[in-house]
Scaffold this motif. Structure first.
Motif, PDB file in Angstrom:
ATOM      1  N   VAL A 372     -27.725 -16.633  27.579  1.00 27.24           N
ATOM      2  CA  VAL A 372     -28.265 -17.395  26.203  1.00 27.24           C
ATOM      3  C   VAL A 372     -28.117 -16.623  25.214  1.00 27.24           C
ATOM      4  O   VAL A 372     -27.970 -17.245  23.962  1.00 27.24           O
ATOM      5  N   PHE A 373     -27.948 -15.438  25.098  1.00 28.33           N
ATOM      6  CA  PHE A 373     -27.743 -14.569  23.903  1.00 28.33           C
ATOM      7  C   PHE A 373     -26.312 -14.814  23.267  1.00 28.33           C
ATOM      8  O   PHE A 373     -25.951 -14.412  22.231  1.00 28.33           O
ATOM      9  N   LEU A 374     -25.533 -15.469  23.734  1.00 22.09           N
ATOM     10  CA  LEU A 374     -24.038 -15.927  23.415  1.00 22.09           C
ATOM     11  C   LEU A 374     -24.057 -17.147  22.306  1.00 22.09           C
ATOM     12  O   LEU A 374     -22.970 -17.134  21.728  1.00 22.09           O
ATOM     13  N   LYS A 375     -25.077 -17.585  22.546  1.00 22.00           N
ATOM     14  CA  LYS A 375     -25.298 -18.716  21.512  1.00 22.00           C
ATOM     15  C   LYS A 375     -25.271 -18.410  19.849  1.00 22.00           C
ATOM     16  O   LYS A 375     -25.877 -17.348  19.677  1.00 22.00           O
ATOM     17  N   THR A 376     -24.498 -19.096  19.172  1.00 25.54           N
ATOM     18  CA  THR A 376     -24.274 -18.895  17.824  1.00 25.54           C
ATOM     19  C   THR A 376     -24.480 -20.201  17.007  1.00 25.54           C
ATOM     20  O   THR A 376     -24.612 -21.190  17.446  1.00 25.54           O
ATOM     21  N   ASN A 377     -25.015 -19.983  15.762  1.00 21.07           N
ATOM     22  CA  ASN A 377     -25.035 -20.990  14.773  1.00 21.07           C
ATOM     23  C   ASN A 377     -23.877 -21.314  14.059  1.00 21.07           C
ATOM     24  O   ASN A 377     -22.655 -20.734  14.427  1.00 21.07           O
ATOM     25  N   ARG A 378     -24.011 -22.303  13.011  1.00 16.54           N
ATOM     26  CA  ARG A 378     -22.829 -22.646  12.315  1.00 16.54           C
ATOM     27  C   ARG A 378     -22.176 -21.649  11.581  1.00 16.54           C
ATOM     28  O   ARG A 378     -20.803 -22.049  11.220  1.00 16.54           O
ATOM     29  N   TRP A 379     -22.864 -20.659  11.264  1.00  9.79           N
ATOM     30  CA  TRP A 379     -22.196 -19.591  10.436  1.00  9.79           C
ATOM     31  C   TRP A 379     -21.791 -18.506  11.163  1.00  9.79           C
ATOM     32  O   TRP A 379     -21.360 -17.568  10.856  1.00  9.79           O
ATOM     33  N   GLY A 380     -21.674 -18.526  12.560  1.00 17.63           N
ATOM     34  CA  GLY A 380     -21.213 -17.848  13.492  1.00 17.63           C
ATOM     35  C   GLY A 380     -22.046 -16.552  13.924  1.00 17.63           C
ATOM     36  O   GLY A 380     -21.502 -15.521  14.155  1.00 17.63           O
ATOM     37  N   VAL A 381     -23.396 -16.922  13.864  1.00 23.01           N
ATOM     38  CA  VAL A 381     -24.116 -15.534  14.105  1.00 23.01           C
ATOM     39  C   VAL A 381     -25.004 -16.033  15.220  1.00 23.01           C
ATOM     40  O   VAL A 381     -25.491 -17.118  15.646  1.00 23.01           O
ATOM     41  N   PRO A 382     -25.114 -14.959  16.017  1.00 20.31           N
ATOM     42  CA  PRO A 382     -25.878 -14.938  17.268  1.00 20.31           C
ATOM     43  C   PRO A 382     -27.374 -15.068  17.235  1.00 20.31           C
ATOM     44  O   PRO A 382     -28.032 -14.102  17.167  1.00 20.31           O
ATOM     45  N   TYR A 383     -27.852 -16.550  16.842  1.00 17.21           N
ATOM     46  CA  TYR A 383     -28.971 -16.550  16.397  1.00 17.21           C
ATOM     47  C   TYR A 383     -30.176 -16.245  17.458  1.00 17.21           C
ATOM     48  O   TYR A 383     -31.182 -15.794  16.788  1.00 17.21           O
ATOM     49  N   LEU A 384     -30.047 -16.450  18.766  1.00 16.71           N
ATOM     50  CA  LEU A 384     -30.970 -15.897  19.706  1.00 16.71           C
ATOM     51  C   LEU A 384     -31.250 -14.545  19.618  1.00 16.71           C
ATOM     52  O   LEU A 384     -32.486 -14.018  19.863  1.00 16.71           O
ATOM     53  N   CYS A 385     -30.211 -13.722  19.433  1.00 17.38           N
ATOM     54  CA  CYS A 385     -30.272 -12.365  19.299  1.00 17.38           C
ATOM     55  C   CYS A 385     -31.047 -11.983  18.135  1.00 17.38           C
ATOM     56  O   CYS A 385     -32.077 -11.045  18.099  1.00 17.38           O
ATOM     57  N   VAL A 386     -30.842 -12.823  16.916  1.00 20.50           N
ATOM     58  CA  VAL A 386     -31.673 -12.527  15.815  1.00 20.50           C
ATOM     59  C   VAL A 386     -33.011 -12.779  15.872  1.00 20.50           C
ATOM     60  O   VAL A 386     -33.995 -11.984  15.480  1.00 20.50           O
ATOM     61  N   LEU A 387     -33.398 -13.866  16.458  1.00 20.32           N
ATOM     62  CA  LEU A 387     -34.687 -14.286  16.776  1.00 20.32           C
ATOM     63  C   LEU A 387     -35.490 -13.321  17.417  1.00 20.32           C
ATOM     64  O   LEU A 387     -36.496 -13.164  17.294  1.00 20.32           O
ATOM     65  N   THR A 388     -34.953 -12.742  18.567  1.00 23.78           N
ATOM     66  CA  THR A 388     -35.458 -11.775  19.560  1.00 23.78           C
ATOM     67  C   THR A 388     -35.854 -10.468  18.590  1.00 23.78           C
ATOM     68  O   THR A 388     -37.041 -10.158  18.788  1.00 23.78           O
ATOM     69  N   TYR A 389     -35.232 -10.152  17.811  1.00 23.21           N
ATOM     70  CA  TYR A 389     -35.417  -9.084  16.658  1.00 23.21           C
ATOM     71  C   TYR A 389     -36.512  -9.486  15.984  1.00 23.21           C
ATOM     72  O   TYR A 389     -37.136  -8.537  15.476  1.00 23.21           O
ATOM     73  N   THR A 390     -36.602 -10.526  15.373  1.00 27.54           N
ATOM     74  CA  THR A 390     -37.728 -10.923  14.596  1.00 27.54           C
ATOM     75  C   THR A 390     -38.829 -10.858  15.096  1.00 27.54           C
ATOM     76  O   THR A 390     -39.897 -10.515  14.609  1.00 27.54           O
ATOM     77  N   LEU A 391     -39.221 -11.366  16.308  1.00 29.53           N
ATOM     78  CA  LEU A 391     -40.117 -11.267  16.919  1.00 29.53           C
ATOM     79  C   LEU A 391     -40.641  -9.726  17.386  1.00 29.53           C
ATOM     80  O   LEU A 391     -41.917  -9.405  17.371  1.00 29.53           O
ATOM     81  N   PHE A 392     -39.726  -8.791  17.376  1.00 39.61           N
ATOM     82  CA  PHE A 392     -40.095  -7.344  17.622  1.00 39.61           C
ATOM     83  C   PHE A 392     -40.704  -6.930  16.115  1.00 39.61           C
ATOM     84  O   PHE A 392     -41.216  -5.968  15.986  1.00 39.61           O
ATOM     85  N   SER A 393     -40.212  -7.383  15.224  1.00 42.42           N
ATOM     86  CA  SER A 393     -40.562  -6.917  13.795  1.00 42.42           C
ATOM     87  C   SER A 393     -42.065  -7.165  13.641  1.00 42.42           C
ATOM     88  O   SER A 393     -42.590  -6.365  12.829  1.00 42.42           O
TER      89      SER A 393
END
Length: 548
Positions: A372-393
């Protein structure tokens, strides 16, 4: 799994070896798509980082709070000459690491950098252990940097820290979700600010030292004479002075942390086989020059026994440059330093997010993390990876409770020597690559980028890094200085990485890749020419020396 047009799994083949095994035939393992830049990276990510971005990302990562705030601590423990020698020695180690990383990445410019390269050149279990160590470390680095920003703002205001935590979590998330080129431009701007401040502080320090400020006499090398060029640390005599010097080297390692992340987003870099080696070569020279000059100037400005070096921890008040400015009656310097240190902390947070998310994405490519961490948005960003890091923030809110903050820093201590582990992995990958080239009779000149001296420098540097990692916490073993927290910070991460390696190796039954099994010839055959950058014109040509 789909395949990009220029990446195809190759059949098992045999090729004649070189001089080392003239009568034998080498059996190459099949070249799996995940060994190179995959269809996921080719089709889903976007190449938004230019060479100037890559260079400045490394500069922004290496020139941080360690340069602005922590040099005073190095002077305190090692003395001006001890600190200068310590930073010079670690600068040479960083040079070996950077060039080793550049040579391997020029051959394998993959997302996750040395983590994926370790799987190709050594053992999948090694990539798993290194990767999750970096992911975990950056999960905690992002909130720790945000907490540091809150402390820095307290230099100016008593406003509730929760306000700043929310603001910077939102800013980090926006940067994380944006096109990679946006991140590159932000780090480019931060790096310019840092470079200008470093140059300004070095010139300011030199002017103060030479008596160029009204009311302040010439200092020269007065503090090298008294209290002395070296400081005794944990012992007396020559042994105490040596321990002081050694402690500054260990501090210098963490000051240089960040230079290894230069290639984490290689698959999102334009012309990575040209851009990353060039950045590795140039960044080392600039970072080393800045640190060496800064340590030299600080050792001339402030005495090693100045009690103010240990005060105001976490803010500009402890900066030796600020102490010198206060003595000279210059009131603007503290606020300028504090402002740029805030950008440094925010830059470090962004870099931790980038490195962590790209390594997590790379682990998902190798099926060592959920797909699931391979999913990217239209800008080519692995957004679920980023979301995970946001939660840890949001762990940054633990700073409001003394007990919770203690627990948080214990978690952070678990990856205390992660920098040295990453450097050892980079050097080890390079050594494995050289051994495989020799085993298969392929000249080093066949590599996209090579240097005649790196086979020797990698061996010297890796031995030195092993010595450093084993002596990282030497202070806790001296009489009266035992500290459980200090021991954990210094050594537990070694056990965690070793445990992760063994668990994956046993569960997945991975095996060590033989030198004759690494399909180097196939990789070399697939290298395609990269575009030559246009010649710079106008004002850009005159300022591009900063990154070129």
């Amino acid at each position: 799994m789909s395949h990009s047009p220029d990446i195809h799994p190759a059949p098992l083949q045999t090729v004649e070896s070189g001089a080392d095994k003239k009568d034998d035939v080498l059996q190459y393992r099949p070249l799996d798509e995940t060994d190179l830049v995959t269809s996921h990276e080719t089709n889903d990510l976007r190449r938004g980082l230019a060479q100037r971005h890559v260079s400045m990302i490394a500069l922004a990562g290496a020139i941080g709070t360690g340069l602005f705030l922590s040099l005073g601590g190095a002077i305190q423990s090692g003395g001006p000459l001890g600190a200068l020698l310590g930073y010079m020695v670690i600068g040479l180690v960083v040079c070996a690491v950077q060039f080793a990383l550049g040579e391997v990445t020029a051959l394998l410019p993959v997302t996750g950098s040395f983590v994926r390269q370790a799987e190709f050149l050594a053992d999948p279990a090694m990539g798993f252990a290194l990767g999750w160590n970096i992911v975990y470390g950056n999960w905690l680095s992002v909130p720790s940097e945000i907490t540091a920003i809150c402390v820095l703002f307290q230099f100016w205001t008593d406003l509730n820290a929760a306000v700043f935590i929310v603001i910077f979590i939102l800013l980090s998330t926006l940067v994380g979700f944006a096109f990679i080129g946006v991140y590159g431009e932000i780090e480019f701007a931060f790096a310019i600010l840092k470079i200008l401040l470093v140059i300004g502080l070095i010139l300011f320090g030199l002017i103060v030292d030479l008596g160029g400020v009204s009311g302040v006499g010439r200092i020269g090398f007065r503090y090298w004479q008294h209290p002395g060029a070296f400081v005794e640390y944990l012992a007396t005599g020559s042994w105490g002075k040596f321990l002081g010097f050694w402690s500054t080297m260990i501090n210098a390692v963490f000051s240089f942390a960040g230079v290894e992340s230069i290639a984490m987003a290689a698959a999102e870099t334009r012309n990575p086989r040209r851009a990353i080696p060039r950045a590795c070569k140039r960044v080392f020279a600039r970072v080393s020059l800045f640190y060496v000059l800064a340590v030299l100037i600080v050792g001339m400005l402030v005495a090693s026994d100045d009690e103010r070096l240990g005060e105001g921890e976490g803010t500009a008040a402890q900066s030796p440059f600020v102490i010198a400015a206060s003595a000279a009656g210059i009131k603007a310097i503290p606020s300028i330093v504090n402002a740029v240190v805030i950008t440094s902390a925010f830059s470090s947070s962004n870099q931790a997010l980038l490195a962590g998310t790209r390594v997590l994405y790379g682990l998902a490519i190798k099926r060592q993390a959920p797909s699931v961490f391979l999913k990217t948005n239209r800008w080519g960003v692995p957004y679920l990876c980023v979301l995970t890091y946001t939660l840890f923030s949001f762990l940054a809110f633990m700073s409001f409770s003394e007990n919770a903050l203690t627990v948080f820093y214990w978690f952070l201590d678990l990856v205390g020597c992660g920098v040295l582990i990453s450097w050892i992995a980079i050097l080890f990958n390079h050594i494995r690559l050289n051994m495989a080239l020799k085993r298969q009779g392929i000249p080093r000149s066949a590599l996209p980028w090579s240097n005649w001296w790196t086979p020797y420098s990698s061996w010297i540097a890796i031995v030195f890094c092993f010595i450093l990692i084993l002596t990282n916490g030497f202070a806790v073993f001296t009489k009266g200085n035992w500290s459980a927290a200090g021991f954990v910070t210094a050594y537990l991460d070694i056990g965690l990485v070793a445990a992760a390696y063994l668990i994956w190796k046993i569960v997945k039954k991975t095996r060590w890749v033989g030198l004759d099994e690494i399909p180097l010839e196939e990789v070399l055959e697939r290298i395609q020419p990269e575009q030559v950058e246009e010649e710079k014109r106008g004002w850009v040509k005159w300022v591009s020396w900063i990154w070129d």
